[in-house]
Design a protein around this motif. Sequence first.
Motif, PDB file in Angstrom:
ATOM      1  N   ASP A   1     -10.452 -76.633  43.151  1.00 13.86           N
ATOM      2  CA  ASP A   1     -11.073 -75.833  44.207  1.00 13.86           C
ATOM      3  C   ASP A   1     -11.607 -74.494  43.710  1.00 13.86           C
ATOM      4  N   THR A   2     -12.039 -74.478  42.460  1.00 16.77           N
ATOM      5  CA  THR A   2     -12.618 -73.257  41.904  1.00 16.77           C
ATOM      6  C   THR A   2     -13.747 -73.604  40.948  1.00 16.77           C
ATOM      7  N   ALA A   3     -14.915 -73.035  41.188  1.00 12.24           N
ATOM      8  CA  ALA A   3     -16.045 -73.161  40.267  1.00 12.24           C
ATOM      9  C   ALA A   3     -16.264 -71.811  39.615  1.00 12.24           C
ATOM     10  N   MET A   4     -16.862 -71.836  38.426  1.00 10.66           N
ATOM     11  CA  MET A   4     -17.099 -70.587  37.713  1.00 10.66           C
ATOM     12  C   MET A   4     -18.561 -70.472  37.314  1.00 10.66           C
ATOM     13  N   VAL A   5     -19.104 -69.289  37.496  1.00 16.22           N
ATOM     14  CA  VAL A   5     -20.449 -68.952  37.033  1.00 16.22           C
ATOM     15  C   VAL A   5     -20.309 -67.806  36.037  1.00 16.22           C
ATOM     16  N   CYS A   6     -20.844 -68.006  34.845  1.00 24.74           N
ATOM     17  CA  CYS A   6     -20.788 -66.976  33.811  1.00 24.74           C
ATOM     18  C   CYS A   6     -22.204 -66.640  33.367  1.00 24.74           C
ATOM     19  N   VAL A   7     -22.526 -65.354  33.352  1.00 28.48           N
ATOM     20  CA  VAL A   7     -23.828 -64.869  32.907  1.00 28.48           C
ATOM     21  C   VAL A   7     -23.610 -63.825  31.823  1.00 28.48           C
ATOM     22  N   SER A   8     -24.311 -63.971  30.717  1.00 27.34           N
ATOM     23  CA  SER A   8     -24.178 -63.003  29.629  1.00 27.34           C
ATOM     24  C   SER A   8     -24.570 -61.609  30.108  1.00 27.34           C
ATOM     25  N   PRO A   9     -23.943 -60.579  29.551  1.00 25.42           N
ATOM     26  CA  PRO A   9     -24.251 -59.214  29.986  1.00 25.42           C
ATOM     27  C   PRO A   9     -25.661 -58.780  29.574  1.00 25.42           C
ATOM     28  N   VAL A  10     -26.179 -57.829  30.320  1.00 28.49           N
ATOM     29  CA  VAL A  10     -27.501 -57.274  30.016  1.00 28.49           C
ATOM     30  C   VAL A  10     -27.449 -56.560  28.671  1.00 28.49           C
ATOM     31  N   GLY A  11     -28.444 -56.795  27.852  1.00 30.65           N
ATOM     32  CA  GLY A  11     -28.504 -56.174  26.527  1.00 30.65           C
ATOM     33  C   GLY A  11     -29.752 -56.612  25.802  1.00 30.65           C
ATOM     34  N   GLU A  12     -29.674 -56.653  24.481  1.00 36.13           N
ATOM     35  CA  GLU A  12     -30.830 -57.031  23.677  1.00 36.13           C
ATOM     36  C   GLU A  12     -31.273 -58.474  23.945  1.00 36.13           C
ATOM     37  N   LYS A  13     -30.315 -59.353  24.255  1.00 36.35           N
ATOM     38  CA  LYS A  13     -30.637 -60.766  24.425  1.00 36.35           C
ATOM     39  C   LYS A  13     -30.989 -61.131  25.861  1.00 36.35           C
ATOM     40  N   LEU A  14     -30.684 -60.259  26.797  1.00 32.51           N
ATOM     41  CA  LEU A  14     -30.889 -60.586  28.203  1.00 32.51           C
ATOM     42  C   LEU A  14     -31.236 -59.322  28.987  1.00 32.51           C
ATOM     43  N   SER A  15     -32.433 -59.301  29.558  1.00 32.27           N
ATOM     44  CA  SER A  15     -32.866 -58.142  30.338  1.00 32.27           C
ATOM     45  C   SER A  15     -32.232 -58.181  31.728  1.00 32.27           C
ATOM     46  N   GLU A  16     -32.326 -57.063  32.453  1.00 30.58           N
ATOM     47  CA  GLU A  16     -31.783 -57.010  33.804  1.00 30.58           C
ATOM     48  C   GLU A  16     -32.459 -58.027  34.720  1.00 30.58           C
ATOM     49  N   LEU A  17     -33.778 -58.164  34.578  1.00 28.84           N
ATOM     50  CA  LEU A  17     -34.517 -59.080  35.445  1.00 28.84           C
ATOM     51  C   LEU A  17     -34.147 -60.532  35.150  1.00 28.84           C
ATOM     52  N   LEU A  18     -33.977 -60.876  33.870  1.00 30.74           N
ATOM     53  CA  LEU A  18     -33.585 -62.242  33.519  1.00 30.74           C
ATOM     54  C   LEU A  18     -32.136 -62.523  33.914  1.00 30.74           C
ATOM     55  N   ALA A  19     -31.301 -61.488  33.881  1.00 34.55           N
ATOM     56  CA  ALA A  19     -29.908 -61.665  34.312  1.00 34.55           C
ATOM     57  C   ALA A  19     -29.854 -62.035  35.790  1.00 34.55           C
ATOM     58  N   LEU A  20     -30.701 -61.389  36.601  1.00 39.12           N
ATOM     59  CA  LEU A  20     -30.751 -61.712  38.022  1.00 39.12           C
ATOM     60  C   LEU A  20     -31.215 -63.149  38.232  1.00 39.12           C
ATOM     61  N   SER A  21     -32.270 -63.541  37.516  1.00 37.90           N
ATOM     62  CA  SER A  21     -32.778 -64.913  37.631  1.00 37.90           C
ATOM     63  C   SER A  21     -31.714 -65.920  37.206  1.00 37.90           C
ATOM     64  N   THR A  22     -31.025 -65.610  36.110  1.00 39.30           N
ATOM     65  CA  THR A  22     -29.979 -66.501  35.602  1.00 39.30           C
ATOM     66  C   THR A  22     -28.865 -66.675  36.616  1.00 39.30           C
ATOM     67  N   LEU A  23     -28.429 -65.580  37.207  1.00 39.77           N
ATOM     68  CA  LEU A  23     -27.340 -65.645  38.184  1.00 39.77           C
ATOM     69  C   LEU A  23     -27.765 -66.464  39.404  1.00 39.77           C
ATOM     70  N   ALA A  24     -29.002 -66.288  39.850  1.00 37.84           N
ATOM     71  CA  ALA A  24     -29.502 -67.069  40.993  1.00 37.84           C
ATOM     72  C   ALA A  24     -29.585 -68.547  40.641  1.00 37.84           C
ATOM     73  N   HIS A  25     -30.005 -68.858  39.408  1.00 37.27           N
ATOM     74  CA  HIS A  25     -30.080 -70.241  38.951  1.00 37.27           C
ATOM     75  C   HIS A  25     -28.693 -70.878  38.919  1.00 37.27           C
TER      76      HIS A  25
END
Length: 271
Positions: free
Chosen positions: A91-115
């Motif tokens: 009864d638990t799912a997990m979503v993990c998104v890499s932190p914002v930095g050189e490999k992931l911009s803030e805008l891509l982090a938002l898109s990734t989390l929504a995906h």
Amino acid sequence: MPVLTLDYRHCDRKRPKYVKHIEIEGIAALARHQLVGSGIDAIPFDALREINRLKINGIDFSLEVSTDCEVHDDEGRHVFGICEYDPGVPDTAMVCVSPVGEKLSELLALSTLAHELGHAVFDAPGWIVDGSKGPGLFDALEPAVQRAYRTTTPDSDHLAKSPTAPAQAVLATEIHFAELRANEFMGSLLVPRQHLNVAVEELAPHFNIALHRGPSLDPDIPGTSLHLSSGDTSDLEFFEKALAARFGVNRRFVQVRLQRYGLIRPEGAVR
């Protein structure tokens, strides 16, 4: 918004059943209404990160969201994000998104989390139902832990409806459609059709963009369709940047949604 409650057509295993893109738009609209209400274009990153429970088709489960640690796939390669379910943690799912930095911009982090949230909405209920069945009569008493991973699209080029890379082309059909659902949910959640149409009508006159109306050719979206034209590609570029800023995404994301909703041609040329 700690709890998100949604329903859609599903089979007895709680898996999506013939969910069309227009239905995904509606599901994303319901999610958006619960998250930020009406009248808001840009969904804050924290609005998605703070979701801690989902109620999907009667399946009530916790959602753990991590955005502080770098995420890797099974081969140890850095990825933008995953959604997983471990039967050992029911009864638990997990979503993990890499932190914002050189490999992931803030805008891509938002898109990734929504995906990845799209995977939690459409795929996690089925995983939980399967995981709750336990071992069969001839299974090992202590089966190996099973996890379902879903890696987000690393850039907007992967938002296409059909596979473009060899690795995508060989995906099993079920996984392939799961990725398409997650992408459609992501796009409709962050830049919904009606909100984009309103923004286009408001901003177009400021960028020398002409609006053209005609009968809709999409049977799922009857009424009037909207198309854009511009004599100068630079006007269109600045227009798309203004739309991107309004919705808190990047310009390429807006281009894909304009194409997806039929406002511009798929190849990027204006009508």
